[in-house]
Design an enzyme around this catalytic site. Sequence first.
Site, PDB file in Angstrom:
ATOM      1  N   ASP A 276     -11.195   2.575  13.899  1.00 31.74           N
ATOM      2  CA  ASP A 276     -10.807   2.840  12.524  1.00 31.74           C
ATOM      3  C   ASP A 276     -10.138   1.557  12.005  1.00 31.74           C
ATOM      4  O   ASP A 276      -9.752   0.680  12.769  1.00 31.74           O
ATOM      5  CB  ASP A 276      -9.881   4.061  12.419  1.00 31.74           C
ATOM      6  CG  ASP A 276      -9.849   4.610  10.985  1.00 31.74           C
ATOM      7  OD1 ASP A 276     -10.261   3.868  10.051  1.00 31.74           O
ATOM      8  OD2 ASP A 276      -9.404   5.746  10.781  1.00 31.74           O
TER       9      ASP A 276
HETATM   10  C1  BGC Z   1     -10.112   5.761   7.333  1.00 39.99           C
HETATM   11  C2  BGC Z   1     -11.557   5.862   7.726  1.00 39.99           C
HETATM   12  C3  BGC Z   1     -12.390   5.024   6.808  1.00 39.99           C
HETATM   13  C4  BGC Z   1     -11.902   3.598   6.861  1.00 39.99           C
HETATM   14  C5  BGC Z   1     -12.690   2.649   5.988  1.00 39.99           C
HETATM   15  C6  BGC Z   1      -9.650   4.334   7.164  1.00 39.99           C
HETATM   16  O1  BGC Z   1      -8.420   4.314   6.517  1.00 39.99           O
HETATM   17  O2  BGC Z   1      -9.323   6.420   8.277  1.00 39.99           O
HETATM   18  O3  BGC Z   1     -11.973   7.196   7.704  1.00 39.99           O
HETATM   19  O4  BGC Z   1     -13.748   5.126   7.116  1.00 39.99           O
HETATM   20  O5  BGC Z   1     -10.546   3.567   6.426  1.00 39.99           O
HETATM   21  O6  BGC Z   1     -12.436   2.836   4.656  1.00 39.99           O
END
Ligand code: BGC
Length: 767
Positions: A276
Amino acid sequence: MRRSLRTVLAPAVTSLLLATTVVTGSAAPAAAETPDCPWVDSDAPVEQRVQQLLSRMTLDEKLDMVHGAAAPLQFVGPTYAGAISEIPRLCIPQLGLTDGPAGVGNGHTGVTQLPSPMALAASWDDDLATRYGATIGKESRGKGADVALAPTVDLLRDPRAGRSFETLGEDPHLTGELASAQVRGIQGEGVLAQAKHIAAYNQETLRNLPANDAKVDQRTLQEVYLSPVQDVVDAGVASVMCSYNRLNGVHACNNSYLLNQVLKGQFGFEGFVTSDWFATQASHAAANAGMDLQMPGGCHYGPRLRKGINSGAVTTATLDGMVSRILRPMFQFGLFERDGGGSPDDVVTNPDHAELARQVAQQGMTLLKNDDELLPLGEGTGSVAVIGDAAGKDVIGSGGGSPHVIAPRIVTPFEGIADRAEQAGADVAFDDGGNAAKVAADADVAVVAVSKWSTESKDNDDIALSDQDTKLIERTAESNPNTIVVLNTAGPVEMPWIDDVAGVLAAWYPGQEYGTALASVLFGDSEPGGRLPATFPVSQADMPTADHERFPGGSYDEGLGVGYRWYDREGIEPQFPFGFGLSYTTFAYSDVQVRGDGAAGTTVSAEVTNTGDRAGSEVAQLYVTHPESDREPPKRLEGFQRVALEPGESRRVEFELDDRSLAHWDTDGEQWVRSAGDYPVAVGGSSRDLPLESEVSVAETTPVSEPTPPPPPHAPEGDDPALTKAGNVLRCPAESLYSAVLGGISLFGLPPGKQAEETPDNPTADG
Ligand code: BGC
């Protein structure tokens, strides 16, 4: 309140983001046929092409393939959430990743704002979920992206969780089925799906900080939180995202048990694991633990990983494995041969996608109360009062954070109802709340729209509506007995006013076609198709995670008692049970039949009849009870089927069991086992309305999976020793800063993005 947060946060967020480079999101140039790149346009097997390319890559090129190109502006966009740079020398195209689970996010416009995944889950409809996924796939590809960061497979453990709207509800089976259907839909459009976030990521509070540690016993982890992950792996998902939290003391993206042993070993996952965003907290240990791709930047998997390779802390074979896992789906999905195609500036929404959004919104709308069959509104309805800002300017189509999608325009509840009422020859009045009692008293029926905001980055304090909305409902109900409450919320809320109103409809976050879908349900052009994907408790105190130690404290000692399994086990009467939803017609169940010995392929079937005088659909549900010695909760959902029936029509629904349907996780043997014994099975229309009962008998105790494999070499369990040292922070300062900031933000949240390009509004005086 929201405005002042924006003022406070804006300078801090902006200065952080200015320190980053924007991923431009331009589509990859065509990887033309070239004699230097024999793996392009080649008929050779994928594995051979991967090896051919890998053998030509330098160490630097391999390192470039395992991390993002830049830290992007994914919350303010428009941009891709992340990208791996192209490598023109080797004809490797850029790999663009874009959010997310409710349509294309990251600030893009010209996209369809789909209803939230929770609304989709309320439809209990595999086919709809496949089309929902296909819409995400088409629009992501239309924007030139290659990977859709969807579906979300986290369960709704506590409805206060900021991302509750993004889940597919509280049940592992329902989540696994609908997420797998979405994976098929997304990948059917030539876009890689990325299921997220593993594992036991169920809160925002203190996210990405060491204190955010989910302490989950192995059996609960396997049976509840990882079960949908196994399902999407079986459905062929190309990639998986590891989560922000620690899992039993070890950060999820650095957790060899989770990634190497379970995901890649036990489940046989062949795709790549992405961190993530800013969740990479180690270099060598993360690579050895099975995390393949750092996003969005590259400090850990750039210079620091190079050092690890040079020192032997990470083997070349490990790095080659990481690169191969990314290249493999790129070949499988034909990305090397793709000629660019879409671009971030393209408008990708269209009437078909809007129609799909309407269908999901309508089919997810769940009718919870309908006294005296007030709904559907008939010809006798001469006037309707529509009450509350949530029916106009404060409408919520989409929740906040990375799953947020900007609609071109939202059809508000007022607009939808006004349009439909005009056709019916009924008058419509609107009130923003100030004069609700009077406006409601003057109408035949009052529709009160209320909402509750939910967003990534911040958990809610409670599951109560605001005092203002509660009073609005009470005032309206006092002056009009025909009051219908429409809940525009992420998930379950308390309803202390339930006995005072005639009707309640859960609309969730229903996307851009909200008003049209709502009006069609209220006036009976279509049925309220939804059934609850999550239990609505009477009070927050009844929830499995009401205790602070559990939420947000991180203790998962409610164990298997998640969702309805908790309410059943503890004997707590919910306000509305899992699986529940009223229809405009009635159904009867009869003639349950069991065929088989409990092994995969065993079937349970039953006859469902529409006993009313309107066409309608029922969601038939199968629940299984285990022999007592298995120590399972009283029942588990193991099958469901949506069936549309004309008045008087009957159909047989059939549920086919798979290997895990009757199995439980045996912690000693580290495998799934089906015990000998009798398994009562029950079929009906909700978890608390199961008129048919039968039994499946299993003669012999049988393991139904291989045991979890042992850790591979070079995969020490635990965090990078360097992580705890200040030196690590100094070596990757930007990553470390972002990572800590995410935890800080969870204390006060981020301001909501705009709901639509055209700002929703209340009706003007002249309508
Ligand atoms: C989130 C993810 C997301 C990623 C990219 C993160 O803050 O937890 O679910 O895909 O950002 O935007």
